[in-house]
Design an enzyme around this catalytic site. Structure first.
Site, PDB file in Angstrom:
ATOM      1  N   GLU A   2       0.824  -1.208   0.000  1.00  0.00           N
ATOM      2  CA  GLU A   2       0.000   0.000   0.000  1.00  0.00           C
ATOM      3  C   GLU A   2       0.859   1.260   0.000  1.00  0.00           C
ATOM      4  O   GLU A   2       0.543   2.241  -0.682  1.00  0.00           O
ATOM      5  CB  GLU A   2      -0.938   0.011   1.219  1.00  0.00           C
ATOM      6  CG  GLU A   2      -1.940  -1.116   1.242  1.00  0.00           C
ATOM      7  CD  GLU A   2      -1.449  -2.350   1.989  1.00  0.00           C
ATOM      8  OE1 GLU A   2      -2.279  -3.109   2.485  1.00  0.00           O
ATOM      9  OE2 GLU A   2      -0.211  -2.551   2.078  1.00  0.00           O
ATOM     10  N   CYS A  12      -2.190  -2.856   7.207  1.00  0.00           N
ATOM     11  CA  CYS A  12      -1.658  -2.830   8.565  1.00  0.00           C
ATOM     12  C   CYS A  12      -1.796  -1.407   9.119  1.00  0.00           C
ATOM     13  O   CYS A  12      -2.112  -0.467   8.380  1.00  0.00           O
ATOM     14  CB  CYS A  12      -0.200  -3.271   8.566  1.00  0.00           C
ATOM     15  SG  CYS A  12       0.943  -2.008   7.951  1.00  0.00           S
ATOM     16  N   CYS A  48       0.115   1.262   7.094  1.00  0.00           N
ATOM     17  CA  CYS A  48      -0.507   1.565   5.800  1.00  0.00           C
ATOM     18  C   CYS A  48      -1.832   2.288   5.990  1.00  0.00           C
ATOM     19  O   CYS A  48      -2.180   3.181   5.204  1.00  0.00           O
ATOM     20  CB  CYS A  48      -0.705   0.282   5.006  1.00  0.00           C
ATOM     21  SG  CYS A  48       0.850  -0.527   4.556  1.00  0.00           S
TER      22      CYS A  48
END
Length: 200
Positions: free
Chosen positions: A99, A127, A130
């Site tokens: 990402e 996560c 990101c």
């Protein structure tokens, strides 16, 4: 600046390779939501199209030993403006998540750190790092497949970090301590009073 106007722009600050890309897309009629093919596609078909591109990136990462099994694609105005593959191990860069890589490429391509109106497609729930980058980039929405728990099941710590965020700094597994310092106040004041700053 709208993407459909970028191809005709004479702004020399816009990367030439991106101008050429947009011109080619416009000429070939591949601009999603603007060409007849995509207008005939339903939303699930559109999501499937971009998710498959994200999965292609993820498989490329796995098969080429580039990094973890994650891929991401960013779309704005029906055009893919950024793609990312996990490159953590090949770059020795713990921040090189799919990402993040896609956000960096997208911002570079449209010459703007503000990705408002863009949609991110990811093979897995982002996560916390990101997720933060998605908010900082002002991305409008995210579609993902696997969850943080799925990632945990194959050895990734996304869920653990999410749990850590719910703790106070001094309760986390990594040592955090706040230090009061007068220069910190000065730095904040300097930024607040700066007349020519570019807020984000």
């Amino acid at each position: 600046m709208q993407l459909k106007n970028l191809a005709a722009s004479e702004d020399s600050s816009i990367p030439q390779e991106f101008v050429i890309l947009l011109a080619n897309l416009a000429a070939s009629g591949e601009c999603a939501r603007g060409d007849s093919t995509t207008n005939r596609m339903s939303d699930p078909e559109i999501h499937e199209k971009y998710l498959m591109e994200a999965f292609d990136e993820a498989f490329r990462s796995v098969e080429g030993n580039i990094g973890g099994p994650f891929g991401a694609v960013i779309v704005k105005d029906g055009i893919v403006i950024g793609k990312g593959v996990n490159r953590v191990t090949s770059r020795n860069d713990p921040t090189a998540h799919a990402e993040i890589e896609a956000i960096r490429e997208a911002a570079k391509n449209i010459h703007d750190f503000n990705l408002s109106g863009a949609i991110l497609y990811s093979t897995c729930e982002p996560c916390p790092m990101c997720l933060s980058a998605i908010y900082w980039a002002n991305i409008t929405g995210v579609y993902f497949c696997s969850t943080r728990h799925d990632a945990e099941a194959i050895g990734f710590r996304d869920n653990h970090i999410y749990e850590e965020l719910n703790l106070l700094p001094d309760q986390r597994s990594i040592f955090f301590r706040k230090i009061d310092h007068p220069i910190a106040v000065k730095l904040s004041r300097t930024w607040s009073e700066k007349k020519d700053k570019k807020p984000y």
